[in-house]
Design a protein around this motif. Structure first.
Motif, PDB file in Angstrom:
ATOM      1  N   PRO A 117     -83.773 -14.943  80.038  1.00 26.06           N
ATOM      2  CA  PRO A 117     -82.624 -15.096  79.137  1.00 26.06           C
ATOM      3  C   PRO A 117     -81.585 -16.047  79.720  1.00 26.06           C
ATOM      4  O   PRO A 117     -81.239 -15.961  80.905  1.00 26.06           O
ATOM      5  N   GLY A 118     -81.128 -16.992  78.907  1.00 17.54           N
ATOM      6  CA  GLY A 118     -80.136 -17.965  79.337  1.00 17.54           C
ATOM      7  C   GLY A 118     -80.728 -19.291  79.763  1.00 17.54           C
ATOM      8  O   GLY A 118     -80.032 -20.313  79.776  1.00 17.54           O
ATOM      9  N   GLN A 119     -82.025 -19.297  80.114  1.00 15.09           N
ATOM     10  CA  GLN A 119     -82.654 -20.557  80.501  1.00 15.09           C
ATOM     11  C   GLN A 119     -82.876 -21.432  79.263  1.00 15.09           C
ATOM     12  O   GLN A 119     -82.982 -20.944  78.140  1.00 15.09           O
ATOM     13  N   VAL A 120     -82.947 -22.752  79.510  1.00 15.82           N
ATOM     14  CA  VAL A 120     -83.022 -23.722  78.415  1.00 15.82           C
ATOM     15  C   VAL A 120     -84.309 -24.532  78.538  1.00 15.82           C
ATOM     16  O   VAL A 120     -84.747 -24.872  79.643  1.00 15.82           O
ATOM     17  N   GLY A 121     -84.899 -24.831  77.371  1.00 20.85           N
ATOM     18  CA  GLY A 121     -86.086 -25.668  77.336  1.00 20.85           C
ATOM     19  C   GLY A 121     -85.917 -26.806  76.343  1.00 20.85           C
ATOM     20  O   GLY A 121     -85.257 -26.652  75.305  1.00 20.85           O
ATOM     21  N   GLU A 122     -86.497 -27.948  76.654  1.00 21.56           N
ATOM     22  CA  GLU A 122     -86.459 -29.092  75.748  1.00 21.56           C
ATOM     23  C   GLU A 122     -87.578 -28.944  74.716  1.00 21.56           C
ATOM     24  O   GLU A 122     -88.732 -28.714  75.073  1.00 21.56           O
ATOM     25  N   LEU A 123     -87.236 -29.058  73.431  1.00 20.88           N
ATOM     26  CA  LEU A 123     -88.226 -28.912  72.367  1.00 20.88           C
ATOM     27  C   LEU A 123     -89.107 -30.159  72.312  1.00 20.88           C
ATOM     28  O   LEU A 123     -88.629 -31.257  72.041  1.00 20.88           O
ATOM     29  N   MET A 124     -90.409 -29.967  72.565  1.00 24.51           N
ATOM     30  CA  MET A 124     -91.360 -31.073  72.573  1.00 24.51           C
ATOM     31  C   MET A 124     -92.117 -31.183  71.253  1.00 24.51           C
ATOM     32  O   MET A 124     -92.481 -32.280  70.822  1.00 24.51           O
ATOM     33  N   GLU A 125     -92.380 -30.045  70.630  1.00 25.37           N
ATOM     34  CA  GLU A 125     -93.124 -30.030  69.363  1.00 25.37           C
ATOM     35  C   GLU A 125     -92.869 -28.715  68.634  1.00 25.37           C
ATOM     36  O   GLU A 125     -92.782 -27.665  69.252  1.00 25.37           O
TER      37      GLU A 125
END
Length: 286
Positions: A64-72
């Motif tokens: 929770p709180g971590q961020v990810g870059e949307l690839m698809e």
């Protein structure tokens, strides 16, 4: 006038690659620059190597709180619904509903190519030869029989050598087992005068799995199941079942949301999937 502008790109939603017009030769703007979308974890999520295999190798767990870059993505997929069927068992006339196809995709029964229905009362005989046979019993109109041999026997009997038109009408006889009591013998499917005694059924199913026959139309339960979960009896593999109508949709699967992320912290990428609900595990960063 303004020049036509086209670029090659990839759609985030489904990964499709191709050419797209950013602005037309009359000044129409079709695409504008935008920031790359990022997703924030609202609860622990597991990134995996494969979208299709939920048991594929784990890449990393995002907290929770971590961020990810949307690839698809994200994309939604809904599996086929449960199918339920109403009718009666041919063996004892037990009536009710059963799950023809489960939510998991298991087929419990299938339409039969070997079940026939008697359209006109006819004799069940002990041997093929119509001139030498003995009668086992009468087959009543509406009775269901299962064909044992698939092809007509070579020595098909002829009731008449020729008719008024000079043609040779063959009498079709096949080997059957009566569903009601298991009696076996030979039955005339079509007479030499063209009379049809038995017809291939379009409403009968053959059970492939053991499955409960329920009193009501909601065999899998749910808020509206009521007394529908009451079990009449178990249907067994090999049983014949006569449907009173077409299969109906039962319970529906919730849509599954899938997307591919790249962790901002570890730079590892993978697929995340979850069943759509009111509390999604990932939310778009604003």
């Amino acid at each position: 006038g303004p020049a036509l502008s086209r670029v090659r790109g990839r759609a985030l939603r489904d990964g499709a690659v191709g050419w797209v017009t950013t602005s037309g030769n009359k000044g129409t703007v079709y695409l504008q620059t935008a920031k790359k979308p990022y997703m924030r974890c609202m609860q622990e999520v597991v990134m995996r190597t494969s979208l299709e295999d939920s048991s594929s190798q784990e890449v990393v767990k995002l907290q929770p709180g971590q961020v990810g870059e949307l690839m698809e993505g994200p994309s939604e997929k809904t599996d086929r619904p449960e199918l339920i069927l109403q009718g009666k068992a041919c063996k004892d006339g037990a009536e009710g509903w059963f799950a023809l196809r489960t939510l998991e995709g298991l087929e419990n029964a299938a339409t039969s190519q070997t079940l026939y229905v008697c359209r006109s009362a006819i004799a069940l005989t002990d041997v093929f030869d119509i001139h030498k046979c003995g009668i086992v019993r009468k087959i009543a109109t509406g009775e269901v029989l299962e064909m044992i041999t698939e092809e007509d026997t070579d020595d098909v009997a002829l009731e008449e050598k020729t008719n008024s038109g000079g043609e040779t009408p063959e009498m079709s006889r096949r080997h059957f087992r009566a569903i009601s009591d298991g009696s076996t013998g030979w039955v005339t499917v079509r007479g030499s005068q063209g009379t049809v005694y038995l017809e291939a059924s379009t409403s009968h199913y053959m059970l492939m799995e053991r499955v409960p026959l329920h009193k009501g139309r909601h065999p899998q339960g749910g808020a509206d199941a009521g007394n529908g979960q009451a079990v009449v009896r178990q249907l067994e593999p090999g049983e014949a079942f006569e449907a009173s109508g077409s299969p109906q949709e039962g319970k529906q699967q919730l849509p599954v949301v899938s997307l591919r992320l790249r962790s901002v912290d570890s730079l590892e990428s993978g697929w995340v999937s979850w069943t759509k609900s009111s509390a999604d595990p990932l939310q778009l960063c604003k």
